[in-house]
Design an enzyme around this catalytic site. Sequence first.
Site, short mmCIF file in Angstrom:
data_model
loop_
_atom_site.label_atom_id
_atom_site.label_comp_id
_atom_site.label_asym_id
_atom_site.label_seq_id
_atom_site.Cartn_x
_atom_site.Cartn_y
_atom_site.Cartn_z
NE ARG A 60 -3.96 2.05 2.17
CZ ARG A 60 -4.12 2.86 3.20
NH1 ARG A 60 -3.45 2.68 4.33
NH2 ARG A 60 -4.96 3.88 3.10
CG HIS A 64 -1.03 5.43 -0.57
ND1 HIS A 64 -1.73 6.10 0.40
CD2 HIS A 64 -1.85 4.43 -0.99
CE1 HIS A 64 -2.92 5.53 0.57
NE2 HIS A 64 -3.01 4.52 -0.24
CG ASN A 92 -1.89 9.44 6.71
OD1 ASN A 92 -2.86 9.01 7.31
ND2 ASN A 92 -1.07 10.30 7.24
CG HIS A 188 -7.81 -4.01 -1.84
ND1 HIS A 188 -8.71 -3.09 -2.32
CD2 HIS A 188 -6.73 -3.30 -1.45
CE1 HIS A 188 -8.20 -1.87 -2.22
NE2 HIS A 188 -6.99 -1.97 -1.70
C1 HEM Z 1 -7.65 2.21 -6.74
C2 HEM Z 1 -8.18 2.49 -5.65
C3 HEM Z 1 -7.85 2.00 -4.28
C4 HEM Z 1 -8.57 2.32 -3.19
C5 HEM Z 1 -9.81 3.20 -3.14
C6 HEM Z 1 -7.96 1.67 -2.06
C7 HEM Z 1 -8.41 1.80 -0.77
C8 HEM Z 1 -7.87 1.16 0.31
C9 HEM Z 1 -8.34 1.30 1.67
C10 HEM Z 1 -9.46 2.23 2.12
C11 HEM Z 1 -7.59 0.48 2.45
C12 HEM Z 1 -7.71 0.28 3.95
C13 HEM Z 1 -6.59 1.02 4.66
C14 HEM Z 1 -6.65 0.88 6.14
O1 HEM Z 1 -7.74 0.80 6.71
O2 HEM Z 1 -5.57 0.87 6.80
C15 HEM Z 1 -6.65 -0.19 1.59
C16 HEM Z 1 -5.74 -1.11 2.01
C17 HEM Z 1 -4.84 -1.71 1.19
N1 HEM Z 1 -4.61 -1.41 -0.13
FE1 HEM Z 1 -5.77 -0.29 -1.32
N2 HEM Z 1 -6.88 0.96 -2.48
C18 HEM Z 1 -6.76 1.13 -3.83
C19 HEM Z 1 -5.79 0.59 -4.63
C20 HEM Z 1 -4.76 -0.21 -4.19
C21 HEM Z 1 -3.67 -0.67 -4.99
C22 HEM Z 1 -3.47 -0.31 -6.47
C23 HEM Z 1 -2.88 -1.44 -4.19
C24 HEM Z 1 -1.60 -2.16 -4.50
C25 HEM Z 1 -1.12 -2.41 -5.65
C26 HEM Z 1 -3.50 -1.48 -2.90
C27 HEM Z 1 -3.04 -2.21 -1.83
C28 HEM Z 1 -3.60 -2.22 -0.58
C29 HEM Z 1 -3.17 -3.09 0.50
C30 HEM Z 1 -2.11 -4.18 0.41
C31 HEM Z 1 -3.95 -2.77 1.61
C32 HEM Z 1 -3.84 -3.37 3.02
C33 HEM Z 1 -2.95 -2.42 3.82
C34 HEM Z 1 -2.61 -2.85 5.22
O3 HEM Z 1 -2.85 -4.00 5.62
O4 HEM Z 1 -2.03 -2.02 5.93
N3 HEM Z 1 -4.63 -0.71 -2.92
N4 HEM Z 1 -6.84 0.25 0.29
C1 LIG Z 2 -1.50 10.58 8.88
O1 LIG Z 2 -2.15 11.81 8.92
C2 LIG Z 2 -2.51 12.24 10.22
C3 LIG Z 2 -3.26 13.53 10.07
O2 LIG Z 2 -4.30 13.39 9.15
C4 LIG Z 2 -1.23 12.39 11.08
O3 LIG Z 2 -1.59 12.78 12.38
C5 LIG Z 2 -0.48 11.07 11.10
O4 LIG Z 2 0.73 11.22 11.79
C6 LIG Z 2 -0.22 10.59 9.69
N1 LIG Z 2 0.34 9.26 9.73
C7 LIG Z 2 1.58 8.98 9.35
C8 LIG Z 2 1.95 7.55 9.36
O5 LIG Z 2 2.36 9.83 9.00
#
Ligand code: HEM
Ligand SMILES: *[C@@H]1O[C@H](CO)[C@@H](O)[C@H](O)[C@H]1NC(C)=O
Length: 331
Positions: A60, A64, A92, A188
């Site tokens: 992720r 980003h 983030n 995902h």
């Molecule tokens: C295109 C639109 C995308 C959206 C709207 C999206 C949205 C999100 C959201 C909302 C989360 C949850 C984050 C959290 O709660 O910590 C997430 C997690 C994640 N996303 Fe996406 N994502 C997108 C694309 C991608 C892409 C392109 C990748 C990788 C190639 C990716 C890889 C991941 C991974 C691996 C997680 C799990 C992160 C973790 O366990 O910390 N995502 N994503």
């Molecule tokens: C993500 O953003 C929040 C504010 O929106 C900040 O307080 C936090 O430190 C940020 N997280 C990281 C990992 O930098």
Amino acid sequence: MASDHVLIVLITFFLLLNLSSGALTVQFYRHSCPQTETIVRTIVTQHFTSDPSIPAGLLRLHFHDCFIRGCDASVLIDSRGGHAAEKEAPPNLTLRGFEIIDEIKSELEKQCKGIVSCADILALATRDGVALAGGNFYALPTGRRDGTISNIEDVHLPGPSFSVDAALTAFTSINMDLSDLTTLLGAHSIGFCHCGFFNERLYNFMGTGFPDSTMDFSVAQSLRSTCPQPLQQITNTSADPRIFMDQSTNSPFSLDNSFYHGVLSGRSVLQLDQELAYTDVTSTMALNFSRNKTLFLQRFSKAMIKLGNVGVLTGLQGEIRQNCRAINMGK
Ligand code: HEM
Ligand SMILES: *[C@@H]1O[C@H](CO)[C@@H](O)[C@H](O)[C@H]1NC(C)=O
Ligand SMILES: *[C@@H]1O[C@H](CO)[C@@H](O)[C@H](O)[C@H]1NC(C)=O
Ligand SMILES: *[C@@H]1O[C@H](CO)[C@@H](O)[C@H](O)[C@H]1NC(C)=O
Ligand SMILES: *[C@@H]1O[C@H](CO)[C@@H](O)[C@H](O)[C@H]1NC(C)=O
């Protein structure tokens, strides 16, 4: 004689071209720091052994990074003074893996000072994470340089409630297409998601007062037990509960085609993910991937290499950061 001269001019020209800008190459550090890829792999593997969710965090983070200003490690920069960096932006939310990148960087600085970019470290660590999580190991082109700019205002990521069309528009802006979007969302199949990103699907979908009817009933029920109806917007994400992205199989940390099984059975967590089932091309692709894991993993590696090429700095552009969290002094 004349042709020798032309040859020398040509060689010089291509050398300069290669220095000033150009394409990434596999094993870019083979002469300047041959131990690079081994060091990255060793450290990522060590962390993975104690925490199998590490690949998800790295994946992720890399996404980003590449989406905003290209894969230039701008996502790693800390805010300083009154200047808010990318990582302060709301999406983030719980980006993770920063410490692993720092650890790799400090080891590489010890062994090859000033040679290996933070952008390459993140891309390589992600590649290794993908393989550790069960994906294919792919030869990753390197030679990225680090950017010197990170602004909170630049963060325009697609949101979890975007339509496929809106997410596609965002992807098109970085030269990625619908196939890339559908394939990369397969990421995902691993990692976590905080309730705040999908809570409305459980309780009040698009202001209807009802849950999202496209979500499988038992999944919705189980998610509701972890994600209470929020009385107000949750601002502190660390206090927000999280669930596994993969609700369709029992493999929360295994990078596989389970994501597409989820899409096809109403078990996606995010609205955008679920919408892949209701769009022509993406639903067929989801079906193809759900039937053939090998196909998915092959396409996923290809799409990752493409993602890793987005907006890269090469040659003399940018810099090699000494510390991944800060641009070099004097810049
Ligand atoms: C295109 C639109 C995308 C959206 C709207 C999206 C949205 C999100 C959201 C909302 C989360 C949850 C984050 C959290 O709660 O910590 C997430 C997690 C994640 N996303 Fe996406 N994502 C997108 C694309 C991608 C892409 C392109 C990748 C990788 C190639 C990716 C890889 C991941 C991974 C691996 C997680 C799990 C992160 C973790 O366990 O910390 N995502 N994503
Ligand atoms: C993500 O953003 C929040 C504010 O929106 C900040 O307080 C936090 O430190 C940020 N997280 C990281 C990992 O930098
Ligand atoms: C956010 O929640 C976490 C976990 O409950 C807590 O440790 C932290 O202090 C909270 N942060 C803020 C700014 O309230
Ligand atoms: C799905 O697979 C079929 C059969 O292999 C192929 O003809 C078709 O182009 C694929 N569709 C997509 C969208 O991947
Ligand atoms: C699955 O995809 C792979 C890779 O594209 C292909 O070689 C194989 O024939 C496919 N398997 C089936 C059963 O279609």
